[in-house]
Design an enzyme around this catalytic site. Structure first.
Site, PDB file in Angstrom:
ATOM      1  N   GLY A 131       0.756  -1.126   0.044  1.00  0.00           N
ATOM      2  CA  GLY A 131      -0.039   0.031   0.068  1.00  0.00           C
ATOM      3  C   GLY A 131       0.885   1.298   0.058  1.00  0.00           C
ATOM      4  O   GLY A 131       0.411   2.260  -0.635  1.00  0.00           O
ATOM      5  N   CYS A 132       2.078   1.352   0.673  1.00  0.00           N
ATOM      6  CA  CYS A 132       2.889   2.195   0.621  1.00  0.00           C
ATOM      7  C   CYS A 132       3.467   2.800  -0.651  1.00  0.00           C
ATOM      8  O   CYS A 132       3.926   3.794  -0.843  1.00  0.00           O
ATOM      9  CB  CYS A 132       3.709   2.305   2.003  1.00  0.00           C
ATOM     10  SG  CYS A 132       3.176   1.592   3.399  1.00  0.00           S
TER      11      CYS A 132
END
Length: 196
Positions: A76-77
């Site tokens: 996600g990052c």
């Protein structure tokens, strides 16, 4: 976290016992930094351990954005959170926000490689909080030992003006990708939805 305590004595037929009770008092009320608060003063690292960055210097006399992620190179990052701020850097600059800082509980070498991979230079400063002291001072630590091996940062974003927190966006579960993304923060700034 600070403790305020008092000593309480209890009497029984056979003995008098004393014990100390303490109540947790968080610097920012519920533990998470609040809008209107001043950023805590801590040392972060940029690219390598010798490059120390004082958090007070990052936003002194400036308007900017601070966002935290659970870990460099995590899905996600890497796919959404950091790229969103890199891509929106010019949009934030047009609104007067030219300092964008990403903080993650990783070592500075990992942060350097991650920033390079996402072409963040000149747009987003990726800073290491290796012992999570800054993250804990914000009240935004999250135990991710089972998945990432240690305490990490919850996913969040903040609008900061001269070290004062004007708006805080913390993901409800600490890891989701909703309110802390660049488009949500841009919308809040454009609407003027910031603490006075």
């Amino acid at each position: 976290m600070f403790h305020l305590g008092k000593t309480v004595q209890l009497s029984t037929a056979t003995a008098v016992r004393s014990f100390h009770t303490s109540k947790a008092v968080f610097l920012f009320g519920s533990g998470v930094i609040k809008e209107g608060a001043t950023l805590p003063n801590h040392t972060l690292f940029e690219n390598e351990p010798k490059n120390k960055v004082n958090t007070k210097d990052l936003f002194a006399g400036k308007k900017g954005l601070l966002f935290g992620v659970p870990g460099a190179f995590t899905p996600g990052c890497s796919k959404t959170h950091l790229p969103g701020y890199v891509n929106a850097a010019s949009d934030f600059k047009k609104l007067g926000y030219d300092t964008i800082v990403c903080v993650t509980v990783n070592d500075p070498f990992v942060c350097q490689a991650w920033a390079k991979e996402h072409k963040a230079e000149g747009k987003v400063r990726v800073l290491a909080d290796p012992d999570a002291k800054f993250t804990k001072a914000l009240g935004l630590e999250k135990d991710m030992t089972a998945v990432l091996g240690n305490v990490r940062s919850s996913r969040y974003a903040m609008v900061v003006d001269d070290n004062k927190v004007k708006k805080v966006f913390v993901e409800p579960d600490g890891t989701g990708l909703t309110c802390s993304l660049s488009n949500s923060v841009l919308d809040a700034i454009k609407k003027g939805d910031l603490a006075k």
